[in-house]
Write an enzyme that holds these catalytic residues in place. Structure first.
Site, mmCIF file in Angstrom:
data_model
loop_
_atom_site.group_PDB
_atom_site.id
_atom_site.type_symbol
_atom_site.label_atom_id
_atom_site.label_comp_id
_atom_site.label_asym_id
_atom_site.label_seq_id
_atom_site.Cartn_x
_atom_site.Cartn_y
_atom_site.Cartn_z
ATOM 1 N N SER A 128 0.827 -1.205 0.000
ATOM 2 C CA SER A 128 0.000 0.000 0.000
ATOM 3 C C SER A 128 0.860 1.252 0.000
ATOM 4 O O SER A 128 1.957 1.262 0.579
ATOM 5 C CB SER A 128 -0.877 -0.006 1.250
ATOM 6 O OG SER A 128 -1.443 1.262 1.459
ATOM 7 N N TYR A 153 -2.230 -0.358 10.034
ATOM 8 C CA TYR A 153 -2.427 -0.912 8.686
ATOM 9 C C TYR A 153 -1.120 -0.828 7.897
ATOM 10 O O TYR A 153 -0.652 -1.817 7.322
ATOM 11 C CB TYR A 153 -3.548 -0.139 7.974
ATOM 12 C CG TYR A 153 -3.649 -0.427 6.494
ATOM 13 C CD1 TYR A 153 -3.988 -1.692 6.032
ATOM 14 C CD2 TYR A 153 -3.412 0.573 5.548
ATOM 15 C CE1 TYR A 153 -4.084 -1.959 4.670
ATOM 16 C CE2 TYR A 153 -3.513 0.316 4.192
ATOM 17 C CZ TYR A 153 -3.845 -0.949 3.754
ATOM 18 O OH TYR A 153 -3.931 -1.210 2.413
#
Ligand SMILES: NC(=O)c1ccc[n+]([C@@H]2O[C@H](COP(=O)([O-])OP(=O)(O)OC[C@H]3O[C@@H](n4cnc5c(N)ncnc54)[C@H](O)[C@@H]3O)[C@@H](O)[C@H]2O)c1
Length: 331
Positions: A128, A153
């Site tokens: 990501s 995350y």
């Protein structure tokens, strides 16, 4: 030869599986159909995949459960893996840290172990843009240091890259990690801004703009993303001891999948307003913890190695999303 797609009922996974099936490839999809957002949307994406009519097998399972994973795939000839299943979302990780530990850490390890046991030709996995943290330097390049995540995350995605590097080094499993930058389009995610704004505007509710609307993002259209995943899957990094994008000398490369064309949130909102045919009431809010004011990608390595060149501007992609949303919701 079958291709395993994890997160096949998710947004990106469904599009990648759809393209693979449409081009005649055999796909095994797995997904836990979790309720991070409405599981009905995931079931509808699966119906869209079954409607292609190709060789598609689906297993409803949690890949953090290694025994369930191995028993479902026992005897299957898996030659490549596209690992797109994960606990996604930056904000949710603030209140649900353990969901990330399970799906993104234990789950990623289980997929690595599967890749090792099956000696797959290539494992492509999702990282990501959030691994870049709150860095003032833009655009973000794959050779930049990424040691300062600002959400759990992001920390789990960076940990995935590290685990993959170890498996590439120890077991020579060819792997490519893709750092996606805000993907959007038909069959998208209800937790993402474009969906939320469209839903709010069409039902006359106000929209919330974080950092008082002063945000810039690389919005990457799903068709550009899905095609790039397929192009990259076909070309595993070679085990030649040479340095790869991301810095590995093992068969492990990392690429940005973004647009290199950051757009102001205000531009995005006005395109949604035009496509919906009405004006939004806007509530301006401060920055959210764990979020960053601007992210956009240096895509030079992806362009050089794969001819990657996203072709869909938001002026086309947003009306396409809004049209799909209206059709899907019957509005
Ligand atoms: N969409 C984006 O803009 C974006 C940006 C950066 C990174 N990513 C990453 O790309 C990947 C795909 O994202 P997406 O937007 O399609 O998200 P998504 O949430 O729509 O899809 C992920 C899917 O994985 C499934 N899943 C989660 N945990 C699982 C488990 N333990 N076992 C089996 N299935 C499980 C979920 O049910 C979901 O269907 C993710 O790794 C995400 O972190 C996405």
């Amino acid at each position: 030869m079958k291709i395993l797609v994890t997160g096949a009922a998710g947004f990106i996974g469904a599009h990648v599986a759809h393209r693979l099936l449409s081009s005649g490839r055999s796909v095994i999809g797995i997904d836990a159909l979790n309720d991070y957002y409405d599981p009905q949307l995931k079931r509808d994406r699966l119906a869209w995949l079954h409607a292609v009519g190709g060789d598609f097998t689906f297993h409803h399972l949690d890949f953090a459960d290694d025994e369930a994973l191995e028993s479902a795939l026992d005897g299957q000839d898996i030659r490549a893996i596209v690992h797109l299943g994960a606990q996604a979302g930056v904000r949710y990780s603030i209140d649900h840290p353990r969901a990330y530990m399970r799906a993104n850490l234990a789950g990623h390890l289980n997929i690595l172990e599967l890749a090792r046991a099956r000696q797959v030709e290539h494992l492509v996995y999702a990282s990501s843009s959030s691994v870049y943290g709150a860095r003032p330097k833009q655009p973000s390049a794959v050779d930049d240091r990424v040691d300062h995540p600002i959400s759990l995350y992001a920390a789990t995605k960076k940990a995935d890259e590290l685990m993959s590097e170890t498996y590439a080094h120890l077991y020579r499993i060819p792997q490519t990690g893709l750092r996606f930058f805000t993907v959007y389009g038909p069959w998208g995610r209800p937790d993402m801004a474009i969906w939320k704004f469209t839903a709010a505007i069409l039902s006359g509710r106000p929209i919330e703009l974080y950092n008082h609307g002063d945000m810039r993002r690389d919005f990457t259209y799903i068709d550009d993303v899905a095609q790039s995943v397929i192009d990259i899957l076909a070309r595993p990094p070679s085990d030649d001891g040479r340095g790869k994008p991301g810095g590995s000398i093992a068969p492990h490369a990392i690429y940005n999948i973004g647009n290199n064309r950051p757009e102001q949130l205000a531009t995005m909102v006005s395109l949604i307003e035009q496509a919906c045919g009405c004006t939004a009431e806007k509530i301006l809010l401060p920055m959210q913890p764990g979020d960053v004011p601007a992210t956009f990608a240096d895509i030079d390595a992806t362009a050089r190695d794969f001819g990657y060149a996203p072709t869909t501007p938001i002026a086309e992609g947003i009306p396409a999303f809004v049209q799909w949303y209206r059709d899907y919701k019957g509005l």
